[in-house]
Design an enzyme around this catalytic site. Sequence first.
Site, mmCIF file in Angstrom:
data_model
loop_
_atom_site.group_PDB
_atom_site.id
_atom_site.type_symbol
_atom_site.label_atom_id
_atom_site.label_comp_id
_atom_site.label_asym_id
_atom_site.label_seq_id
_atom_site.Cartn_x
_atom_site.Cartn_y
_atom_site.Cartn_z
ATOM 1 N N ASP A 161 0.892 -1.152 0.000
ATOM 2 C CA ASP A 161 0.000 0.000 0.000
ATOM 3 C C ASP A 161 0.939 1.213 0.000
ATOM 4 O O ASP A 161 2.134 1.077 0.289
ATOM 5 C CB ASP A 161 -0.859 -0.054 1.271
ATOM 6 C CG ASP A 161 -1.672 1.198 1.466
ATOM 7 O OD1 ASP A 161 -2.275 1.663 0.491
ATOM 8 O OD2 ASP A 161 -1.703 1.724 2.605
ATOM 9 N N ASP B 230 -0.102 5.055 0.922
ATOM 10 C CA ASP B 230 -0.366 6.083 1.930
ATOM 11 C C ASP B 230 -0.290 5.492 3.334
ATOM 12 O O ASP B 230 -1.078 4.612 3.685
ATOM 13 C CB ASP B 230 -1.762 6.693 1.707
ATOM 14 C CG ASP B 230 -1.885 7.356 0.342
ATOM 15 O OD1 ASP B 230 -1.001 8.138 -0.013
ATOM 16 O OD2 ASP B 230 -2.873 7.071 -0.369
HETATM 17 C C1 BG6 Z 1 -5.889 5.615 -0.334
HETATM 18 C C2 BG6 Z 1 -5.953 6.438 0.932
HETATM 19 O O1 BG6 Z 1 -4.599 5.118 -0.492
HETATM 20 O O2 BG6 Z 1 -6.210 6.421 -1.465
HETATM 21 C C3 BG6 Z 1 -7.307 7.117 1.052
HETATM 22 O O3 BG6 Z 1 -5.740 5.599 2.046
HETATM 23 C C4 BG6 Z 1 -7.600 7.931 -0.202
HETATM 24 O O4 BG6 Z 1 -7.298 7.955 2.189
HETATM 25 C C5 BG6 Z 1 -7.502 7.018 -1.421
HETATM 26 O O5 BG6 Z 1 -8.895 8.506 -0.134
HETATM 27 C C6 BG6 Z 1 -7.758 7.760 -2.736
HETATM 28 O O6 BG6 Z 1 -6.741 8.693 -2.952
HETATM 29 P P1 BG6 Z 1 -6.777 9.799 -4.090
HETATM 30 O O7 BG6 Z 1 -5.371 10.349 -4.092
HETATM 31 O O8 BG6 Z 1 -7.101 9.108 -5.375
HETATM 32 O O9 BG6 Z 1 -7.806 10.799 -3.710
HETATM 33 MG MG MG Z 2 -2.715 3.217 3.567
#
Ligand code: BG6
Ligand code: MG
Length: 226
Positions: A7, A9
């Site tokens: 993963d 984030d």
């Molecule tokens: C995930 C995060 O990796 O990505 C979420 O944990 C986030 O918090 C999701 O909403 C979507 O991310 P993005 O950058 O496409 O808005």
């Molecule tokens: Mg994460």
Amino acid sequence: MKAAIFDLDGVITDTAEYHYLAWKHIAEQIDIPFNRSVNESLKGISRAESLESMLIIGGAQTKYTNAEKQALMDQKNQYYQMLISKLTPEDLLPGIGRFLCELKGENIKIGLASSSRNAPAILKRLEIMDDFHAIVDPTALAKGKPDPEIFLTAAALLGVSPADCAAIEDAEAGISAIKSAGMFAVGVGHEQSMLDADLIVRQTSDLTLELLNEEWVQYGIRKIKE
Ligand code: BG6
Ligand code: MG
């Protein structure tokens, strides 16, 4: 173990905090309650699903048209992109650079299974794009985490059977997705949110290939006994 699927984030870099700050900015504007505990339930899920959840929790699920919701998501993403534009290789979480080197040294394939549309831009800013043999495009998936599709897609792109993959997550939805994919799940963070993980490390600096290999053997023994 033939592949490690990450993963992004909250595992590779602390952008989970930036998602929190960006959603908080939106929540304040539309006057709905938002705190770290609400944010915890949004980790790992898509931008659209995150907004829906926030609106439901705030009792505002019928208040906005689809166009207004899109505008809120765009605003959140602009704020988020402003925050990530400052990322540098220094923002890799502790031990991640070393762990990627250990995996490469053993020819273990490396994949990315992030729900974020911003993932490629973040990998570029961290200067680790070339370390990944496969990056799943979340926009091409039918279902998000906790569905296993994203992890199964990563394994397929890497050409490795799910049973030979370990995957690393910081969110409950992600751990569920990994387990449903039939993979070894590594949770980073607090134990309550990752009860189903096969290995839990408190912080990324605790993640070593040696530890993973040891736990992988124990996991194999448990599976044989089952
Ligand atoms: C995930 C995060 O990796 O990505 C979420 O944990 C986030 O918090 C999701 O909403 C979507 O991310 P993005 O950058 O496409 O808005
Ligand atoms: Mg994460």
